[in-house]
Motif scaffolding. Structure first.
Motif, PDB file in Angstrom:
ATOM      1  N   SER A 176       0.832  -1.205   0.000  1.00  0.00           N
ATOM      2  CA  SER A 176       0.000   0.000   0.000  1.00  0.00           C
ATOM      3  C   SER A 176       0.867   1.256   0.000  1.00  0.00           C
TER       4      SER A 176
ATOM      5  N   ALA B  82       3.852   1.538  -1.377  1.00  0.00           N
ATOM      6  CA  ALA B  82       4.392   1.667  -2.729  1.00  0.00           C
ATOM      7  C   ALA B  82       3.337   2.210  -3.690  1.00  0.00           C
ATOM      8  N   MET B  83       2.109   1.754  -3.547  1.00  0.00           N
ATOM      9  CA  MET B  83       1.024   2.247  -4.399  1.00  0.00           C
ATOM     10  C   MET B  83       0.773   3.730  -4.141  1.00  0.00           C
ATOM     11  N   ARG B  84       0.768   4.127  -2.889  1.00  0.00           N
ATOM     12  CA  ARG B  84       0.544   5.522  -2.525  1.00  0.00           C
ATOM     13  C   ARG B  84       1.656   6.401  -3.111  1.00  0.00           C
ATOM     14  N   GLY B  85       2.893   5.941  -3.017  1.00  0.00           N
ATOM     15  CA  GLY B  85       4.012   6.689  -3.582  1.00  0.00           C
ATOM     16  C   GLY B  85       3.909   6.813  -5.095  1.00  0.00           C
ATOM     17  N   SER B  86       3.514   5.747  -5.740  1.00  0.00           N
ATOM     18  CA  SER B  86       3.364   5.756  -7.191  1.00  0.00           C
ATOM     19  C   SER B  86       2.264   6.728  -7.614  1.00  0.00           C
ATOM     20  N   GLN B  87       1.149   6.712  -6.902  1.00  0.00           N
ATOM     21  CA  GLN B  87       0.048   7.626  -7.213  1.00  0.00           C
ATOM     22  C   GLN B  87       0.459   9.075  -6.989  1.00  0.00           C
ATOM     23  N   GLN B  88       1.232   9.322  -5.949  1.00  0.00           N
ATOM     24  CA  GLN B  88       1.692  10.678  -5.659  1.00  0.00           C
ATOM     25  C   GLN B  88       2.637  11.162  -6.764  1.00  0.00           C
ATOM     26  N   ARG B  89       3.535  10.284  -7.220  1.00  0.00           N
ATOM     27  CA  ARG B  89       4.446  10.671  -8.306  1.00  0.00           C
ATOM     28  C   ARG B  89       3.670  10.992  -9.578  1.00  0.00           C
ATOM     29  N   ARG B  90       2.656  10.184  -9.895  1.00  0.00           N
ATOM     30  CA  ARG B  90       1.849  10.448 -11.080  1.00  0.00           C
ATOM     31  C   ARG B  90       1.116  11.779 -10.960  1.00  0.00           C
TER      32      ARG B  90
ATOM     33  N   GLN C   6       3.605  14.594 -11.549  1.00  0.00           N
ATOM     34  CA  GLN C   6       3.944  14.700 -12.960  1.00  0.00           C
ATOM     35  C   GLN C   6       2.817  15.369 -13.741  1.00  0.00           C
TER      36      GLN C   6
END
Length: 108
Positions: free
Chosen positions: A30, A32-40, A43
């Motif tokens: 969870s 890692a998913m939160r970090g990925s969503q934040q990066r998107r 961007q």
């Protein structure tokens, strides 16, 4: 009856260990998913800001081009027009040919 020869369900310690592993894995996934969503999201915000900046520059360029196309007034400020053209030329908004043509138009 031996204590270490058990088959079947795990004991209390085994259940606690399994639960800890599952909970740790879920937390890591969870995060890692939160970090990925934040990066998107970051961007996308950067892309929107870049697009807004490009639109502002396009509007400024169009305004400069429109001002450049306006005919010089007969009794107007010729020196002011020439200074404005020189400034646009120095900024790179006008090419040498455009500058010469606009200057000729004002002076004639």
């Amino acid at each position: 009856m031996p204590l270490f020869n058990r088959f079947g369900r795990p004991g209390l310690l085994g259940l606690a260990a399994r639960t800890a592993v599952v909970a740790g894995t879920a937390t890591a996934v969870s995060g890692a998913m939160r970090g990925s969503q934040q990066r998107r999201a970051e961007q996308a915000a950067e892309a929107d800001a870049y697009q807004a900046q490009q639109q502002q520059e396009a509007v400024r360029y169009a305004a400069d081009q429109a001002a450049q196309r306006q005919p010089a007034s007969s009794g107007g400020d010729t020196l002011g027009e020439l200074e404005r053209l020189s400034s646009l030329h120095q900024q790179g908004a006008l090419t040498d040919q455009e500058f010469q043509a606009a200057k000729a138009k004002i002076l004639n």
